[in-house]
Design an enzyme around this catalytic site. Sequence first.
Site, PDB file in Angstrom:
ATOM      1  N   LYS A  75       0.858  -1.193   0.000  1.00  0.00           N
ATOM      2  CA  LYS A  75       0.000   0.000   0.000  1.00  0.00           C
ATOM      3  C   LYS A  75       0.891   1.239   0.000  1.00  0.00           C
ATOM      4  CE  LYS A  75      -3.816   1.937   2.808  1.00  0.00           C
ATOM      5  NZ  LYS A  75      -4.707   1.687   3.974  1.00  0.00           N
ATOM      6  N   SER A 153      -9.460   1.585   2.905  1.00  0.00           N
ATOM      7  CA  SER A 153      -8.598   2.426   2.096  1.00  0.00           C
ATOM      8  C   SER A 153      -7.457   1.644   1.429  1.00  0.00           C
ATOM      9  CB  SER A 153      -8.003   3.536   2.971  1.00  0.00           C
ATOM     10  OG  SER A 153      -7.122   2.996   3.940  1.00  0.00           O
ATOM     11  N   SER A 177      -9.962  -0.790   7.055  1.00  0.00           N
ATOM     12  CA  SER A 177      -9.260  -0.650   5.771  1.00  0.00           C
ATOM     13  C   SER A 177      -8.586  -1.909   5.242  1.00  0.00           C
ATOM     14  CB  SER A 177      -8.212   0.468   5.869  1.00  0.00           C
ATOM     15  OG  SER A 177      -8.852   1.699   5.875  1.00  0.00           O
TER      16      SER A 177
END
Lengths: 453, 96
Positions: A75, A153, A177
């Site tokens: 990420k 996210s 997330s």
Amino acid sequence: MIGPYSSIREMTSALKKREVSSVELTEMYLKRLKTLGHEHNAVAELTEELALKQAKAADATEAKSPLHGIPYGAKDLYATKDIPTRWGSPGHADQVFPYNATSIDHLEAAGAVLVAKLEMIELAGGGNYNVANASRMGPCLSAWDKKLWAGGSSSGSGAATALGCVGFSLGSETSGSIVCPSAFNGATGFRPTYGRVSRHGAMALCWTLDKLGPICRSADDCGLVLEAISGYDVKDGSSLKEKLSLRATGPKPKIGLVKETFKDSKAEVCEKAYHGALDALRKLGYETVEIAYPDLPYNAAIDIIVGAEGASAHENFIRGDRFQKLQDVNQVAGFAAALEIRAVDYLWAMRIRTEALRANEVWEKCDCIFTPSFYHKAISAELPFDQTWVNMGGDNGPSNLLGWPAIAFPIGFEDGAPIGGQIIAPALREDTCLRVAKDFQRVTDFHLKHPVP
Amino acid sequence: MPDQPTRRQIISAAALGAASLAVPSLSAAQSGQDVPLDHIEKQLASPLSPEAKKLLTESLKGVQTAASDRLKTKLPENSEPCFNYSVTPVKAKVKK
């Protein structure tokens, strides 16, 4: 035969036998990232040069770990030395750190190969985002249906893993997330206990709630990655000194079922899948018991804590001249307003957190909890969430507030898109999460189903 | 969860994303004054767009409810927040 959806153990075995090289695996995933990854807006930055260098080195050396030579994506909130780390935000387009996040260092030491930084919701959604487009590369699209959102996210980590664009990925969770993109893409994601994985070098949204963890294609893969990235780190004062052990033994854990689940819901497909999953677990010998959490405003407390800590963590940016470059104007409004949170409100939330410790009483009745991740498949990638996020359910308990671990995995499908469930365990009992999820995946094949590009 | 949640409820109850929200000036909201947009805007490097201002107003209205709801949960007297300050010992320059 090794392919893009192979498990880590399958790839490791093939690498050991020289049936495939790390360079070949890396080239395969790079090719998919350049096509499928980009089509789904899942890629923040390809790290091709570094990846091929690391892969060649892996091929030339003895295996250091089960992740040796395995390509992965991180990420884009993990700092990577001299490679852009943009936190999904157009306002951080030129941000480059001169060091690696601790997790990236751990994976490098394990011999893993970084093939890409994966896209995410800008600033991990800390400003109250309302659209899938709250991301520098545009809306990240579900691996299963480009009309659907990949979740957030850790959007790119969920989508790229499910698309077979990486061997595994790293995500992060403050409050949902890892679980959300795992559910929306049919991936298996592991949110560890708070402090289990060092936060050093990862973007802070909320120092007291942020957790880093893997998103993979199976529970077994998640365990291998978590073992590599966990551990005490002098650079993160909240990291735990307790050693991770994922080797669970003894009687099968008793599974708690939250009394309120599906109450007043219209989620027939998910309810059926959830009960199907429970039947599978019962056939494996797991007993279940109904539980209820103490009635406390867990989410209200999380809201205030994340708002206050997020505004502080990003205060320089909020007050700076790039602030309004954020993709979603809701985020601008949200972060700006959060500057005004009062200390007394934050401390109320932190005192609620102390009260919430009473929820640990549920562990007197059960060893873990099984809940649906959400009541439905992924929502539309095009419409604002306040129009589409209807009757979605989810874990409204204290698990994030109290830093409990959870593993999220697919349990069925709704109109061709995956739906998920999660096993939540007491702090430090990742072994329980993993044991149940691995058992479930041993007798079911939802995690082995892959989208047709 | 109601059928048509606010963005705040979506983010918090459904645990979307890394969940957060803006909880702006509760004092102004609680006392029923006008939303302190100007006060917030003065802290920023550039003026907010009309759309951002509108959204900020909405967010502040939501906070008014959240602020009053918060007070419905009574905390026990003498309870503590869930963190402790830890002192960091340093090596003494002179032996005791």
